[in-house]
Structures are given as C-alpha cells and as structure tokens.
Motif scaffolding. Structure first.
Motif, PDB file in Angstrom:
ATOM      1  N   GLU A 191       0.834  -1.202   0.000  1.00  0.00           N
ATOM      2  CA  GLU A 191       0.000   0.000   0.000  1.00  0.00           C
ATOM      3  C   GLU A 191       0.872   1.256   0.000  1.00  0.00           C
ATOM      4  O   GLU A 191       0.610   2.201  -0.740  1.00  0.00           O
ATOM      5  N   LYS A 192       1.908   1.254   0.816  1.00  0.00           N
ATOM      6  CA  LYS A 192       2.802   2.410   0.929  1.00  0.00           C
ATOM      7  C   LYS A 192       3.423   2.760  -0.420  1.00  0.00           C
ATOM      8  O   LYS A 192       3.532   3.932  -0.788  1.00  0.00           O
ATOM      9  N   PHE A 193       3.851   1.745  -1.158  1.00  0.00           N
ATOM     10  CA  PHE A 193       4.512   1.978  -2.435  1.00  0.00           C
ATOM     11  C   PHE A 193       3.576   1.820  -3.632  1.00  0.00           C
ATOM     12  O   PHE A 193       4.030   1.873  -4.781  1.00  0.00           O
ATOM     13  N   ASP A 194       2.280   1.629  -3.359  1.00  0.00           N
ATOM     14  CA  ASP A 194       1.263   1.498  -4.403  1.00  0.00           C
ATOM     15  C   ASP A 194       1.728   0.528  -5.496  1.00  0.00           C
ATOM     16  O   ASP A 194       1.834   0.872  -6.665  1.00  0.00           O
ATOM     17  N   THR A 195       2.011  -0.702  -5.059  1.00  0.00           N
ATOM     18  CA  THR A 195       2.494  -1.714  -5.991  1.00  0.00           C
ATOM     19  C   THR A 195       1.867  -3.064  -5.662  1.00  0.00           C
ATOM     20  O   THR A 195       1.065  -3.182  -4.750  1.00  0.00           O
ATOM     21  N   LYS A 196       2.247  -4.068  -6.425  1.00  0.00           N
ATOM     22  CA  LYS A 196       1.780  -5.436  -6.212  1.00  0.00           C
ATOM     23  C   LYS A 196       2.984  -6.313  -5.913  1.00  0.00           C
ATOM     24  O   LYS A 196       4.102  -6.040  -6.356  1.00  0.00           O
ATOM     25  N   LYS A 197       2.745  -7.385  -5.187  1.00  0.00           N
ATOM     26  CA  LYS A 197       3.821  -8.296  -4.804  1.00  0.00           C
ATOM     27  C   LYS A 197       4.585  -8.808  -6.021  1.00  0.00           C
ATOM     28  O   LYS A 197       5.806  -8.929  -5.994  1.00  0.00           O
ATOM     29  N   GLU A 198       3.872  -9.076  -7.106  1.00  0.00           N
ATOM     30  CA  GLU A 198       4.493  -9.623  -8.311  1.00  0.00           C
ATOM     31  C   GLU A 198       5.491  -8.659  -8.943  1.00  0.00           C
ATOM     32  O   GLU A 198       6.325  -9.057  -9.746  1.00  0.00           O
ATOM     33  N   LYS A 199       5.407  -7.379  -8.609  1.00  0.00           N
ATOM     34  CA  LYS A 199       6.307  -6.386  -9.201  1.00  0.00           C
ATOM     35  C   LYS A 199       7.590  -6.205  -8.397  1.00  0.00           C
ATOM     36  O   LYS A 199       8.506  -5.518  -8.844  1.00  0.00           O
ATOM     37  N   THR A 234      19.971   0.804   4.197  1.00  0.00           N
ATOM     38  CA  THR A 234      18.925   0.816   3.178  1.00  0.00           C
ATOM     39  C   THR A 234      18.156  -0.490   3.258  1.00  0.00           C
ATOM     40  O   THR A 234      18.707  -1.530   3.626  1.00  0.00           O
ATOM     41  N   THR A 235      16.887  -0.439   2.918  1.00  0.00           N
ATOM     42  CA  THR A 235      16.025  -1.614   3.006  1.00  0.00           C
ATOM     43  C   THR A 235      15.539  -1.995   1.616  1.00  0.00           C
ATOM     44  O   THR A 235      15.105  -1.137   0.842  1.00  0.00           O
ATOM     45  N   TYR A 236      15.609  -3.281   1.331  1.00  0.00           N
ATOM     46  CA  TYR A 236      15.171  -3.843   0.057  1.00  0.00           C
ATOM     47  C   TYR A 236      14.134  -4.921   0.339  1.00  0.00           C
ATOM     48  O   TYR A 236      14.129  -5.514   1.417  1.00  0.00           O
ATOM     49  N   TYR A 237      13.294  -5.186  -0.643  1.00  0.00           N
ATOM     50  CA  TYR A 237      12.249  -6.196  -0.496  1.00  0.00           C
ATOM     51  C   TYR A 237      12.294  -7.116  -1.699  1.00  0.00           C
ATOM     52  O   TYR A 237      12.453  -6.672  -2.835  1.00  0.00           O
ATOM     53  N   ARG A 238      12.154  -8.417  -1.446  1.00  0.00           N
ATOM     54  CA  ARG A 238      12.176  -9.417  -2.512  1.00  0.00           C
ATOM     55  C   ARG A 238      11.037 -10.404  -2.324  1.00  0.00           C
ATOM     56  O   ARG A 238      10.763 -10.839  -1.191  1.00  0.00           O
TER      57      ARG A 238
END
Length: 79
Positions: free
Chosen positions: A27-35, A69-73
């Motif tokens: 929600e914060k980054f207005d994206t979908k998990k698949e992206k 820095t924080t990354y998400y995968r």
C-alpha cells in the motif's frame, strides 16, 4: 564442512515479513507483490527462514551514505 552464509559479515540481515507488514508495504509503495524483485526459495541467505513461494523478504544493508537501506524481494521457486 558446510558454512552458514548468514553468519558472514558480507551477508546483510534477511527477515521474512508477515502478511500485515506485506500489505502495508504494498500500500505504501502502491504496488503489487508480483512487481517486487525476486529471490529464489533456495537462496542460502534465506534458507534458515523456511521460505515459501510468495513470501516477502526484507533485506537491510549498511550504506555509507544513508546509514542503512532496506530492500524487499518476493520468494520464487528456483529456476
């Protein structure tokens, strides 16, 4: 003799996020998990997290300019 790569100084902290955290992130980054960028389920850095396909992994790396820095995968099946 097997080495636990998560103990190595060059491997940043990896953590499996819970579903509420994932929802907030998307929600914060207005994206979908698949992206999100991908990480294979068999990656040595997350082996101890018991990852399942579709989980989201938070990776915190030290940064000389930003402190950290924080990354998400998103976890995917091995290719």
């Amino acid at each position: 003799m097997a080495m636990d790569v998560t103990d190595h100084v060059a491997v940043p902290e990896h953590r499996k996020m819970d579903e509420d955290e994932v929802e907030e992130l998307l929600e914060k980054f207005d994206t979908k998990k698949e992206k999100l960028p991908k990480i294979e389920r068999t990656d040595s850095a997350i082996k101890g997290l018991d990852p399942e396909v579709g989980d989201v992994i938070e990776i915190v790396r030290e940064s000389p300019t930003a402190g950290e820095t924080t990354y998400y995968r998103e976890v995917i099946e091995s290719r």
